[in-house]
Design an enzyme around this catalytic site. Structure first.
Site, PDB file in Angstrom:
ATOM      1  N   ARG A  62      -7.689  -2.200  62.243  1.00 26.34           N
ATOM      2  CA  ARG A  62      -9.124  -2.495  62.089  1.00 26.34           C
ATOM      3  C   ARG A  62     -10.013  -1.328  62.493  1.00 26.34           C
ATOM      4  NH1 ARG A  62      -6.410  -6.901  62.520  1.00 26.34           N
ATOM      5  NH2 ARG A  62      -5.270  -5.587  63.949  1.00 26.34           N
ATOM      6  N   THR A  63      -9.793  -0.791  63.711  1.00 28.87           N
ATOM      7  CA  THR A  63     -10.730   0.204  64.240  1.00 28.87           C
ATOM      8  C   THR A  63     -10.709   1.470  63.387  1.00 28.87           C
ATOM      9  OG1 THR A  63     -10.210  -0.712  66.404  1.00 28.87           O
ATOM     10  CG2 THR A  63     -11.438   1.360  66.374  1.00 28.87           C
ATOM     11  N   LYS A  90       5.498  18.225  69.427  1.00 32.82           N
ATOM     12  CA  LYS A  90       6.146  19.492  69.817  1.00 32.82           C
ATOM     13  C   LYS A  90       5.663  19.955  71.185  1.00 32.82           C
ATOM     14  CE  LYS A  90       6.025  20.811  64.947  1.00 32.82           C
ATOM     15  NZ  LYS A  90       5.277  21.630  63.982  1.00 32.82           N
ATOM     16  N   ARG A 112      -8.733   7.355  69.649  1.00 30.53           N
ATOM     17  CA  ARG A 112      -7.969   6.310  70.357  1.00 30.53           C
ATOM     18  C   ARG A 112      -6.809   7.006  71.056  1.00 30.53           C
ATOM     19  NH1 ARG A 112      -6.175   0.461  68.235  1.00 30.53           N
ATOM     20  NH2 ARG A 112      -8.377   0.175  68.702  1.00 30.53           N
ATOM     21  N   HIS A 140     -12.978  -0.299  75.179  1.00 30.25           N
ATOM     22  CA  HIS A 140     -13.003  -0.260  73.708  1.00 30.25           C
ATOM     23  C   HIS A 140     -14.450  -0.590  73.315  1.00 30.25           C
ATOM     24  CE1 HIS A 140     -11.958  -0.529  69.604  1.00 30.25           C
ATOM     25  NE2 HIS A 140     -10.987  -1.426  69.629  1.00 30.25           N
TER      26      HIS A 140
HETATM   27  N1   CP Z   1      -9.368  -4.865  67.451  1.00 30.58           N
HETATM   28  C1   CP Z   1      -8.689  -3.707  67.367  1.00 30.58           C
HETATM   29  O1   CP Z   1      -8.930  -2.740  68.123  1.00 30.58           O
HETATM   30  O2   CP Z   1      -7.737  -3.702  66.384  1.00 30.58           O
HETATM   31  P1   CP Z   1      -6.826  -2.448  65.978  1.00 30.58           P
HETATM   32  O3   CP Z   1      -5.881  -2.189  67.142  1.00 30.58           O
HETATM   33  O4   CP Z   1      -6.113  -2.869  64.730  1.00 30.58           O
HETATM   34  O5   CP Z   1      -7.720  -1.275  65.772  1.00 30.58           O
END
Ligand code: CP
Length: 310
Positions: A62-63, A90, A112, A140
């Site tokens: 999603r993100t 590496k 991320r 998040h």
């Molecule tokens: N909600 C969320 O962060 O989903 P993903 O891990 O798929 O990005």
């Protein structure tokens, strides 16, 4: 209405570092972008001269897709990086990887990373705007923003509204960012889950703890249900998924037994039949797919407002 026309920060590291005015400004800007993405021509030229690198050192559906789409809708140039197929394997350090990417004239970084604090570390060493797309079990922020934006769409102003976050709180960056965001907007927050999945001193953040799921649901206007993060559990925190579903799974008979109707949310990915049953996830009370839709508009707003500070 937001009392400001500019964010108070050059980066979105966490909700902890932004103000209630920042959040209101992001929501007002997202309202405009939501209108844009529902037009036949869903694109605006706002970030035409901006290059954005999406650095994903951890899995995402999603993100990552939501940021990529938000960037394309704003006409930014984008490059995508996934740790699994990179020179990180590496032995290259995070700072070397990012500095190499920045030397290709990148303006903004969406990252991320499994290490809590990785986006904060980068923001102190490089010139680009950093947006945290999830750092380990820490924060998040764009998930919390899209969650709160979706809540406001469903129930109006969040001042005084009661929100329970259910599930694996101890491993959840979504829970921490939600707590900070909802409190800044004046909501009352409870967490609910088995004692092993609730952080020991969480009350110090101003949230209440409820171990009885039915009581938590009776109390709330909105339930934000989180998944059990098996990939982050090196110990056994619960006896079995079956037992978890029995005591903390939200299902239709449980919701039917309440004296009220509540809004159901989940940030995804969902473990159907564990923390939420299919008939609840797919019900009229669920706004799970609206959350995903709103994610694009909210991320467009964050990207646009941070780029405006350049
Ligand atoms: N909600 C969320 O962060 O989903 P993903 O891990 O798929 O990005």
């Amino acid at each position: 209405m937001a009392a400001t026309s500019q964010l108070s920060t050059d980066h979105l590291i966490g909700i902890k570092q932004i103000t209630a005015d920042d959040i209101h400004l992001i929501f007002e800007t997202a309202n405009n972008f939501k209108e844009v993405i529902n037009r036949p021509i869903k694109k605006v030229p706002s970030l035409r001269d901006i290059t954005i690198a999406n650095l994903f050192f951890e899995n995402s559906t999603r993100t990552r897709l939501s940021f990529e789409l938000a960037e394309k809708r704003l006409s930014a140039d984008t490059i995508n990086f996934s740790a699994a197929s990179s020179s990180v394997k590496k032995g290259e350090t995070l700072l070397d990887t990012v500095n190499n990417i920045l030397s290709m004239k990148v303006d903004m970084i969406v990252m991320r990373h499994p290490a809590p604090g990785a986006p904060m570390f980068l923001s102190k060493h490089i010139d680009a705007n950093i947006i945290n797309a999830g750092d380990g079990t820490h924060e998040h922020p764009t998930q919390a923003l899209l969650d709160a934006y979706s809540m406001q769409e469903s129930v109006g102003d969040l001042q005084g509204k009661k929100i329970v976050i259910i599930g694996d709180i101890v491993h959840s960056r979504v829970a921490l960012s939600n707590i900070f965001c909802l409190q800044k907007l004046g909501a009352k927050v409870k967490v609910c889950g088995p004692p092993t999945l609730i952080p020991k001193h969480i009350q110090e953040l101003g949230v209440e703890v409820e171990f009885d799921l039915k009581k938590a649901l009776e109390w709330c206007d909105i339930a934000n249900i989180l998944r059990i993060q098996l990939e982050r559990q090196d110990l056994r925190y619960i006896p079995s998924l079956r037992e978890y579903a029995l005591y903390f799974g939200v299902n239709k008979p449980l919701l039917d037994s309440l004296d009220k109707e509540i809004v159901i949310m989940h940030p995804g990915p969902i473990n159907r039949g564990v923390e939420i049953s299919s008939d609840v996830a797919d019900s009229d009370h669920s706004i799970i797919l609206q959350q995903v839709e709103n994610g694009v508009a909210v991320r467009m707003a964050v990207l646009f407002l941070l780029a405006s500070r350049r």
